[in-house]
Design a protein around this motif. Structure first.
Motif, short mmCIF file in Angstrom:
data_model
loop_
_atom_site.label_atom_id
_atom_site.label_comp_id
_atom_site.label_asym_id
_atom_site.label_seq_id
_atom_site.Cartn_x
_atom_site.Cartn_y
_atom_site.Cartn_z
N SER A 71 10.63 -68.64 55.70
CA SER A 71 10.65 -69.38 54.49
C SER A 71 11.37 -68.75 53.34
O SER A 71 11.94 -67.58 53.62
CB SER A 71 9.05 -69.58 53.97
N SER A 84 -2.80 -67.36 46.80
CA SER A 84 -2.05 -68.49 46.28
C SER A 84 -3.18 -69.05 45.38
O SER A 84 -4.45 -69.34 45.78
CB SER A 84 -1.59 -69.40 47.40
N SER A 123 11.94 -79.28 54.26
CA SER A 123 10.54 -79.68 53.78
C SER A 123 10.83 -81.38 53.57
O SER A 123 11.76 -81.85 54.11
CB SER A 123 10.43 -79.32 52.34
N LEU A 139 6.93 -71.36 50.72
CA LEU A 139 6.30 -70.16 51.68
C LEU A 139 6.17 -70.91 53.12
O LEU A 139 6.14 -70.17 53.87
CB LEU A 139 4.88 -69.72 51.20
N SER A 140 5.70 -72.47 52.91
CA SER A 140 5.82 -73.13 54.33
C SER A 140 6.97 -73.68 54.99
O SER A 140 6.90 -73.76 55.97
CB SER A 140 4.59 -73.94 53.97
N THR A 153 -2.17 -71.77 51.78
CA THR A 153 -0.89 -72.28 52.05
C THR A 153 -0.67 -71.47 53.34
O THR A 153 -1.11 -70.58 53.59
CB THR A 153 0.10 -71.88 50.86
N LEU A 154 0.05 -72.04 54.10
CA LEU A 154 0.80 -71.28 55.25
C LEU A 154 2.19 -70.55 55.06
O LEU A 154 2.67 -70.90 53.97
CB LEU A 154 1.07 -72.52 56.37
N VAL A 155 2.15 -69.81 55.58
CA VAL A 155 3.62 -68.69 55.41
C VAL A 155 4.47 -68.92 56.90
O VAL A 155 3.80 -68.66 57.96
CB VAL A 155 3.24 -67.33 55.08
N ASP A 156 5.65 -69.41 56.70
CA ASP A 156 6.61 -69.53 57.59
C ASP A 156 7.52 -68.21 57.61
O ASP A 156 7.79 -67.91 56.54
CB ASP A 156 7.31 -70.84 57.42
#
Lengths: 274, 508
Positions: free
Chosen positions: B168, B157, B193, A4-5, B162-165
């Motif tokens: 993604s 989560s 990543s 997700l990141s 958590t971050l959401v891009d």
């Protein structure tokens, strides 16, 4: 969470293949030294056993070098550690032949290897991490069990017995296993090859490929007795040792349990006498 | 518990060794007992390991026989018996694993449905679902992204945080409905990543959560180490269940929200009806009182004039009273007639003509100033003199209502400021403002003060008379002229009413 990141590009091109040159150079250099050693042994150009020692050291040094290259994809900066490790392995092997207790130099190889990988976190991916005591104990138990099984089976089947000519010879053989035989097998097959395959596939294909390559290495080893039953036994037991090593590597995340298992197995094997 | 079957294997081996059993010993079949036992309890891995152990322990009996006799039917049977336990262990363990996995999936589906059926916000329920998924799938991290757009989607989560891009893999699956599989997230060239790999590969899988309406979200799962085909299949099956369950939960929540809104509206409407009913009852009471007061005066003064021979001055004063009360009565009746017209939805009858606004305002101000001495009326004539094309009677009633309210709601006296000017914020409109420094109107009452029968309660103005129709009529009359009325008020500070009327004729 990476899914997700991290930015994702579904059309991203595959990474470039690792350069072949470092592999060719390392393999070529090791093969050259092995050939030189074998030739000098056959021609009697060197003191008895020295050519063989040279070839053995170069072969194990080559295996460790190939493992290094596979783990780092031949990234720049490979030549220094690969040459140092290869030369050290060859010198240890030669020392084992020339000096009465020279084989103990093999025992320094794991330390030298750890020193070389200390500043390269990418090599942690091989399994160069610590593990829990139960993982180590499981490795020792599995290797010990297979070694004991080998002794019992060989004893009942072929009438072999557990015997050592001298404690010193046994210790020197163990030093060879610690610093060359088991070390190079774990480093290359369970470390580099298994990890490489496991990351791209799943456990069983990776375990089978790495174990098959390890068996090829042992079957090509001139130290293995040529008798059919010895080769069948080697395939059986070293296959099991390899699969168990892969399972321990996957279970614990570390090479240490498999390394200890291999040492325990060879510790039993070194006592086997016809 | 595994010690018992392992002990059984050891005992069997010891008995066979001590009693000198051969490769064809019938006891070898007993190895299947601990093998199946462990396979049922510990699955494929346990069954395979104990089967392999049994085979290995039996090997020292079989292999010497093979060495001595070569391959015969007996030794072949012995060789087969070496592999039989491991095969049995693997097969039974595989079947047991499958059954256990199915039971776990079923249990997880039930737990997920229970979580989503719990009252409370969907986000909290999704976190519970993610936790169930993580346990069932043996994953390191699980996240659920629910919504059509990644920027506004709900995120749950486990572990939390958590971050959401927006670019993604999860966002890709949400946008396209296509799953993403990665055998190792650290070395996947599609993902930007951290490339430093860990000792074990980090497997990743994103799956669309689909319902009849299409993709409604994404399930993202990360595993450290091995990801078996069975686990992946389980994840895919669970994603289908989660998609449907989430959609059901969302529909249920929407239905609940709708039902709550409906109940609120019904409650509000019922309350309003109750208020109106109450207001009508009060209105009738007030109307009766308002009508009776001038009628009583009319009755009293007319009887006095009829029965007594009053001197001319007194008779004149009585006639003035009679006239005043008759006017009051006429105004009340006029307001009631206007109200009935408004309620019937008929337009108010207007007779527009040119009106001298200054004169009308001055007359009213003087009238109120005369009647209410404790108030200080301030009125400034406009510089240019404003003329309107309006119904003078309607305009007069509007002013009287506004001034009357200013007086009524300033019970302790005070300043009443009247002004007229072109509206600064409304071109083409004339603004007539009446400002007082009375009790003011609470903010929550402001939207209702132009409704009929509404009178803002205040302890200081409880004795003020009125039908609660004045402002309603002002609004209706202003709108009938194509204008409007506005108010600014602060409790305790006073109120300012703005009557906005078109400068030129647009409606007549």
């Amino acid at each position: 969470m990476v899914l997700l990141s991290a930015p994702f590009d579904s059309a991203a091109a595959a990474p470039p293949r690792p350069p072949r040159r470092p592999f060719a150079q390392t393999g070529g250099a090791a093969a050259l030294v092995v050939a030189l050693g074998a030739a000098s042994e056959m021609l009697g150009a060197a003191p008895a056993g020295l050519g063989r020692a040279l070839a053995t050291g170069a072969a194990h040094g080559g295996l460790i070098g190939l493992g290094w290259l596979l783990a780092t994809s031949g990234a720049p900066g490979w030549s220094g550690p690969v040459i140092r490790l290869g030369v050290a392995m060859t010198l240890a092997s030669v020392a084992a032949r020339l000096v009465p207790w020279g084989a103990l130099a093999f025992a320094l190889m794991p330390l030298l290897l750890l020193l070389e990988v200390r500043r390269r976190p990418a090599l942690r991916a091989l399994g160069l991490v610590g593990c829990r005591p139960r993982h180590s104990l499981a490795g020792l138990a599995a290797g010990g069990f297979l070694g004991a099984h080998l002794l019992i089976t060989a004893s009942l089947t072929f009438g072999h017995r557990a015997h050592t000519s001298s404690l010193a010879a046994y210790a020197l053989a163990l030093a060879y296993d610690v610093g060359a035989n088991v070390l190079s097998a774990e480093w290359l097959f369970r470390g580099a090859v298994f990890s490489w395959c496991w990351r791209r596939s799943s456990f069983w294909p990776a375990a089978l490929v790495s174990t098959a390559l390890a068996l090829l290495r042992y079957l090509a080893d001139p130290a293995l007795p040529p008798a059919a039953e010895a080769r069948a036994g080697a395939v059986f037991y070293l296959g099991l040792v390899g699969l168990v090593g892969c399972a321990l590597r996957a279970w614990s995340g570390s090479l240490l349990p498999g390394y200890l298992g291999g040492l325990a197995f060879f510790a039993a094997y070194r006592t086997l006498a016809p | 518990m595994i010690a018992l079957p392992l002990g059984l294997v050891a005992v069997l081996s010891a008995v066979m060794a001590l009693t000198g059993q051969g490769a064809d010993s019938v006891l070898r079949h007993l190895y299947l007992v601990p093998t199946v036992w462990v396979a049922l309890g510990w699955g494929t891995v346990g069954g395979g390991l104990v089967g392999a152990l049994a085979g290995l322990l039996h090997a020292p009996v079989v292999l010497p026989a093979v060495e001595r006799q070569g391959i015969t039917s007996q030794t072949l049977d012995g060789l087969l018996s070496l592999g039989l336990p491991v095969l049995t262990g693997l097969l039974v363990g595989y079947l047991a694993d499958g059954a256990r996995a199915r039971a776990a999936r079923l249990s997880a589906v039930l737990a997920i449905q229970r979580r989503l059926a719990e009252p409370g916000p969907l986000e909290a329920a999704l976190t519970g679902v993610a936790q169930e998924l993580r346990l069932t799938l043996g994953a390191r991290r699980v996240a659920l992204l629910v919504g059509g757009d990644v920027q506004t989607a709900l995120l749950a989560s486990v572990p939390v945080g958590t971050l959401v891009d927006p670019d993604s893999a999860g966002a890709f699956t949400l946008a396209t409905g296509q799953p993403v599989t990665s055998p190792d997230l650290r070395g996947d060239p599609r993902l930007a990543s951290d490339p430093t790999p860990e000792a074990a590969p980090l497997r990743g899988l994103t799956l669309p959560l689909a319902s009849g309406a299409g993709v409604i979200g994404v399930m993202a799962v990360e595993w450290a180490g091995e990801l078996s085909r069975a686990t992946r299949t389980a994840a895919e099956e669970l994603a289908v269940h989660v998609g449907l369950a989430v959609e059901n939960a969302r529909l249920t929540l929407r239905q609940q929200r709708f039902a709550e809104e409906l109940a609120e509206k019904i409650e509000a409407a019922t309350g309003r009806l109750r208020e109106l009913d109450q207001a009508k009852t009060e209105f009738l009471s007030v109307v009766s009182h308002e009508l009776r007061t001038p009628l009583t005066a009319l009755q009293g003064f007319s009887e006095l004039l009829l029965r007594s021979a009053l001197p001319p001055e007194k008779a004149h004063r009585c006639l003035v009273y009679l006239h005043t009360e008759a006017c009051t009565l006429g105004r009340i009746v006029g307001e009631l007639l206007d109200l009935s017209r408004i309620e019937a939805g008929r337009a108010l009858e207007l007779h527009p003509e040119a009106v001298d606004l200054d004169a009308l305002l001055e007359r009213n101000v003087e009238l109120f100033a005369t009647e209410h001495r404790q108030h200080r009326f301030e009125w400034t004539r406009t510089a240019s003199g404003l003329a309107l094309h309006a119904d003078p009677d309607a305009l007069d009633r509007m002013m009287k209502n506004l001034l009357s309210n200013a007086v009524k709601y300033s019970p302790r006296g005070g300043r009443v400021l009247v002004s007229a000017s072109p509206a600064p914020d409304r071109p083409g409109m004339v603004e007539v403002a009446v400002e007082d420094d009375g009790v003011g109107i609470p903010a929550e009452q402001l939207p209702r003060i132009f409704d009929k029968y509404v009178r803002v309660p205040h302890p200081d103005t409880a004795s003020a008379r009125g039908l609660g129709l004045g402002l309603c009529l002002v609004k209706a009359l202003a709108e009938a002229h194509g204008g409007r009325v506005e108010v600014d008020s602060l409790p305790g500070k006073g109120s300012r009413f703005r009557l906005l009327l078109p400068e030129v004729d647009r409606h007549f």
